[in-house]
Design a protein around this motif. Structure first.
Motif, PDB file in Angstrom:
ATOM      1  N   GLU A   1     -31.163 -72.196  31.782  1.00 51.73           N
ATOM      2  CA  GLU A   1     -31.416 -72.928  33.024  1.00 51.73           C
ATOM      3  C   GLU A   1     -32.503 -73.976  32.827  1.00 51.73           C
ATOM      4  OE1 GLU A   1     -32.409 -70.175  36.072  1.00 51.73           O
ATOM      5  OE2 GLU A   1     -30.466 -69.153  36.029  1.00 51.73           O
ATOM      6  N   THR A   2     -33.552 -73.626  32.102  1.00 60.79           N
ATOM      7  CA  THR A   2     -34.667 -74.548  31.873  1.00 60.79           C
ATOM      8  C   THR A   2     -34.224 -75.736  31.030  1.00 60.79           C
ATOM      9  OG1 THR A   2     -36.226 -72.697  31.988  1.00 60.79           O
ATOM     10  CG2 THR A   2     -37.022 -74.741  30.995  1.00 60.79           C
ATOM     11  N   VAL A   3     -33.440 -75.455  29.978  1.00 64.86           N
ATOM     12  CA  VAL A   3     -32.943 -76.534  29.117  1.00 64.86           C
ATOM     13  C   VAL A   3     -32.048 -77.476  29.927  1.00 64.86           C
ATOM     14  CG1 VAL A   3     -31.477 -77.064  27.141  1.00 64.86           C
ATOM     15  CG2 VAL A   3     -33.157 -75.225  26.984  1.00 64.86           C
ATOM     16  N   ALA A   4     -31.176 -76.911  30.776  1.00 60.21           N
ATOM     17  CA  ALA A   4     -30.302 -77.757  31.600  1.00 60.21           C
ATOM     18  C   ALA A   4     -31.099 -78.627  32.553  1.00 60.21           C
ATOM     19  CB  ALA A   4     -29.321 -76.860  32.380  1.00 60.21           C
ATOM     20  N   ALA A   5     -32.124 -78.038  33.182  1.00 60.68           N
ATOM     21  CA  ALA A   5     -32.946 -78.807  34.114  1.00 60.68           C
ATOM     22  C   ALA A   5     -33.744 -79.884  33.389  1.00 60.68           C
ATOM     23  CB  ALA A   5     -33.886 -77.860  34.865  1.00 60.68           C
ATOM     24  N   MET A   6     -34.239 -79.582  32.206  1.00 64.39           N
ATOM     25  CA  MET A   6     -35.064 -80.527  31.449  1.00 64.39           C
ATOM     26  C   MET A   6     -34.236 -81.704  30.944  1.00 64.39           C
ATOM     27  SD  MET A   6     -37.128 -79.770  27.911  1.00 64.39           S
ATOM     28  CE  MET A   6     -35.573 -79.593  27.023  1.00 64.39           C
ATOM     29  N   THR A   7     -33.010 -81.439  30.479  1.00 60.98           N
ATOM     30  CA  THR A   7     -32.187 -82.495  29.881  1.00 60.98           C
ATOM     31  C   THR A   7     -31.262 -83.174  30.886  1.00 60.98           C
ATOM     32  OG1 THR A   7     -30.462 -80.888  29.305  1.00 60.98           O
ATOM     33  CG2 THR A   7     -32.192 -81.318  27.656  1.00 60.98           C
ATOM     34  N   GLY A   8     -30.955 -82.501  31.994  1.00 58.20           N
ATOM     35  CA  GLY A   8     -29.982 -83.025  32.952  1.00 58.20           C
ATOM     36  C   GLY A   8     -28.550 -82.732  32.573  1.00 58.20           C
ATOM     37  N   LEU A   9     -28.327 -81.999  31.485  1.00 55.11           N
ATOM     38  CA  LEU A   9     -26.975 -81.675  31.056  1.00 55.11           C
ATOM     39  C   LEU A   9     -26.464 -80.467  31.842  1.00 55.11           C
ATOM     40  CD1 LEU A   9     -27.854 -83.621  28.834  1.00 55.11           C
ATOM     41  CD2 LEU A   9     -26.682 -82.170  27.178  1.00 55.11           C
TER      42      LEU A   9
ATOM     43  N   ASP B   1     -35.796 -88.849  22.952  1.00 56.33           N
ATOM     44  CA  ASP B   1     -37.235 -89.118  22.959  1.00 56.33           C
ATOM     45  C   ASP B   1     -37.981 -87.909  22.385  1.00 56.33           C
ATOM     46  OD1 ASP B   1     -36.371 -87.896  25.536  1.00 56.33           O
ATOM     47  OD2 ASP B   1     -38.549 -87.733  25.813  1.00 56.33           O
ATOM     48  N   GLY B   2     -39.166 -88.176  21.828  1.00 58.81           N
ATOM     49  CA  GLY B   2     -39.925 -87.170  21.093  1.00 58.81           C
ATOM     50  C   GLY B   2     -40.170 -85.871  21.852  1.00 58.81           C
ATOM     51  N   PRO B   3     -40.701 -85.921  23.099  1.00 62.58           N
ATOM     52  CA  PRO B   3     -40.974 -84.674  23.827  1.00 62.58           C
ATOM     53  C   PRO B   3     -39.733 -83.818  24.045  1.00 62.58           C
ATOM     54  CG  PRO B   3     -42.160 -86.502  24.818  1.00 62.58           C
ATOM     55  CD  PRO B   3     -41.239 -87.090  23.809  1.00 62.58           C
ATOM     56  N   THR B   4     -38.591 -84.452  24.339  1.00 61.23           N
ATOM     57  CA  THR B   4     -37.370 -83.680  24.582  1.00 61.23           C
ATOM     58  C   THR B   4     -36.899 -82.998  23.304  1.00 61.23           C
ATOM     59  OG1 THR B   4     -36.702 -85.190  26.352  1.00 61.23           O
ATOM     60  CG2 THR B   4     -34.991 -83.796  25.386  1.00 61.23           C
ATOM     61  N   VAL B   5     -36.908 -83.727  22.202  1.00 62.21           N
ATOM     62  CA  VAL B   5     -36.504 -83.131  20.918  1.00 62.21           C
ATOM     63  C   VAL B   5     -37.427 -81.974  20.559  1.00 62.21           C
ATOM     64  CG1 VAL B   5     -36.243 -83.538  18.449  1.00 62.21           C
ATOM     65  CG2 VAL B   5     -35.455 -85.271  20.082  1.00 62.21           C
ATOM     66  N   SER B   6     -38.734 -82.154  20.754  1.00 61.76           N
ATOM     67  CA  SER B   6     -39.693 -81.082  20.444  1.00 61.76           C
ATOM     68  C   SER B   6     -39.442 -79.855  21.307  1.00 61.76           C
ATOM     69  CB  SER B   6     -41.121 -81.586  20.643  1.00 61.76           C
ATOM     70  OG  SER B   6     -41.428 -82.612  19.726  1.00 61.76           O
ATOM     71  N   ALA B   7     -39.163 -80.099  22.589  1.00 62.48           N
ATOM     72  CA  ALA B   7     -38.928 -78.980  23.502  1.00 62.48           C
ATOM     73  C   ALA B   7     -37.647 -78.229  23.122  1.00 62.48           C
ATOM     74  CB  ALA B   7     -38.840 -79.478  24.940  1.00 62.48           C
ATOM     75  N   LEU B   8     -36.588 -78.966  22.791  1.00 60.58           N
ATOM     76  CA  LEU B   8     -35.341 -78.315  22.389  1.00 60.58           C
ATOM     77  C   LEU B   8     -35.536 -77.500  21.101  1.00 60.58           C
ATOM     78  CD1 LEU B   8     -32.762 -81.183  23.065  1.00 60.58           C
ATOM     79  CD2 LEU B   8     -33.060 -79.071  24.384  1.00 60.58           C
ATOM     80  N   THR B   9     -36.278 -78.044  20.157  1.00 64.28           N
ATOM     81  CA  THR B   9     -36.572 -77.329  18.915  1.00 64.28           C
ATOM     82  C   THR B   9     -37.370 -76.065  19.202  1.00 64.28           C
ATOM     83  OG1 THR B   9     -36.573 -79.419  17.686  1.00 64.28           O
ATOM     84  CG2 THR B   9     -37.610 -77.519  16.634  1.00 64.28           C
ATOM     85  N   LEU B  10     -38.326 -76.172  20.140  1.00 66.94           N
ATOM     86  CA  LEU B  10     -39.148 -75.027  20.508  1.00 66.94           C
ATOM     87  C   LEU B  10     -38.295 -73.928  21.142  1.00 66.94           C
ATOM     88  CD1 LEU B  10     -41.993 -73.809  20.729  1.00 66.94           C
ATOM     89  CD2 LEU B  10     -42.209 -74.936  22.949  1.00 66.94           C
ATOM     90  N   PHE B  11     -37.352 -74.323  22.001  1.00 69.93           N
ATOM     91  CA  PHE B  11     -36.478 -73.323  22.627  1.00 69.93           C
ATOM     92  C   PHE B  11     -35.603 -72.638  21.576  1.00 69.93           C
ATOM     93  CE2 PHE B  11     -37.173 -75.568  26.784  1.00 69.93           C
ATOM     94  CZ  PHE B  11     -37.642 -74.458  27.466  1.00 69.93           C
ATOM     95  N   ALA B  12     -35.125 -73.401  20.597  1.00 70.95           N
ATOM     96  CA  ALA B  12     -34.329 -72.797  19.530  1.00 70.95           C
ATOM     97  C   ALA B  12     -35.156 -71.789  18.742  1.00 70.95           C
ATOM     98  CB  ALA B  12     -33.776 -73.888  18.602  1.00 70.95           C
TER      99      ALA B  12
END
Length: 395
Positions: free
Chosen positions: A27-35, A137-148
């Protein structure tokens, strides 16, 4: 898909489903990315399996569903071990003509590899949407990597927890089987021991030669000691396997006499030791007389083995207010608090206490008998005197 492969896939799905935080992560990833579609997939070179899904697109995938891995970009992530992130397929030189976006109808997409701490490639955290989105963008990529990485750590924690639970279950199962075996063995030993004891009793009455009588008496003492060890083992397994030590509680008004008989028997076994008693002969209790006798016998044997041979052992028994108090006191080296804390554990014997006999179950059984009577056993040791005090309610 073979049974072994299918079993592995179902295991990976259940691993992800077993992580309570996964729905919130998606849910958090979807809200953060808009996907509107986000999933965790287990990916190999031959399969793509959905393990957890957050679907606002009605994409139709559920945990356990599979896709042809060759139709997904996750196969590229599996091959390169590198993430794939697309803001807009139509503006991407690399993917605008790729067949995968056309098959699944997406414009924005990400797939981040998930590794276990040991380096094993588990799969991907992935998402897609028919609309373009800013993902690179950098923050989004970092956040996705962190979630993984968070999912990876949770997988390892769940695996360690399952391993610990399995080991604990195996240990408990082994312990129960061991104790059942001991109980059966103890039961089966009683028959030949009974025959030896009966035979030695008959021989003791018929043999007249002094040397032969000593041999018969030695056989009888050894058989009695073996019978005592068997009784201890059977009592122990009953206590440990949940049934508890069996008690036959009833009213008796001759408990003082019963306890004095225990002391007299041990005087005969240890003729060189001084055993002093102050037991109220009018004791009337609701109890199991045989078990109280066993309790006193075990306490006295402990005092005889570990107390100073030159000093007397005292036994007192009387009703004091609402309680019956039975106390055995011997003189000798003080027991440390650490040693006192270990005394009633099964199979425990202090290596520093020379002369120990038996299996180390005597005081454990004392504690079980005390508990069965609704009472307790307490130990004090100071200034060269050690006392074991049993107390139980009366009335």
């Amino acid at each position: 898909m073979g049974d072994g492969v299918l079993g592995d896939v179902l295991t990976h799905v259940s691993e992800i489903q077993g992580i309570g935080a996964v729905p919130r992560i998606l849910e958090t990833v979807a809200a953060m990315t808009g996907l509107r579609f986000v999933a965790i997939a287990h990916v190999t070179d031959a399969s793509w399996t959905a393990c957890a899904v957050h679907d606002r697109l009605d994409f139709g995938l559920c945990p356990g569903d599979t896709l042809d891995v060759d139709t997904t970009l996750c196969s590229e992530v599996h091959a390169t071990r590198q993430p794939v992130i697309i803001d807009s397929v139509r503006h991407s030189e690399r993917y605008r003509e790729h067949y995968t976006p056309r098959i699944y109808g997406f414009q924005s997409y990400f797939s981040i590899p998930i590794f276990r701490p040991d380096g094993f490639y588990f799969g991907t955290l992935c998402g897609l949407d028919p609309e373009a989105a800013r993902l690179t963008d950098g923050p989004t990529v970092s956040a996705l990597t962190l979630f993984a990485e968070l999912i990876s750590n949770q997988l390892e924690s769940e695996r360690s927890l399952r391993a610990a639970r399995t080991a604990l279950f195996t240990e408990r199962e082994t312990a129960e089987l061991r104790e059942q075996f001991i109980a059966v063995l103890g039961h089966d030993l009683r028959t030949p021991l009974g025959a030896i004891l009966s035979g030695s009793e008959i021989l003791a009455r018929r043999v007249e030669d002094p040397g032969a009588r000593q041999l018969v008496e030695r056989i009888r003492r050894s058989a009695r000691r073996m019978a005592g060890l068997v009784d201890d083992v059977v009592d122990f397994t009953r206590g440990r396997m949940g049934a508890g030590i069996a008690l036959d509680l009833h009213e008796r008004d001759d408990i003082g006499i019963v306890l004095e008989q225990v002391v007299d028997e041990l005087r005969g076994v240890y003729p060189g030791r001084q055993l002093d008693t102050a037991i109220d002969s009018r004791l009337a209790l609701r109890c199991d007389p045989q078990r109280l006798s066993q309790l006193l016998s075990n306490l006295l044997k402990n005092a005889l083995v570990h107390g100073s041979p030159q000093r007397p052992i005292t036994v007192t028994g009387a009703v004091d207010g609402p309680s019956f108090i039975l106390r055995v006191t011997n003189e000798g080296p003080d027991l440390s608090p650490a040693m006192i804390g270990q005394l009633f554990k099964p199979y425990w014997r202090a290596s520093s206490r020379a002369g120990s006999e038996g299996l180390g179950l005597g005081l454990y059984i004392v504690d079980q008998i005390a508990a069965g009577h609704g009472g307790a056993i307490r130990v004090t040791s100071a200034e060269g005197r050690t006392s074991f005090t049993f107390s139980m309610p009366v009335g």
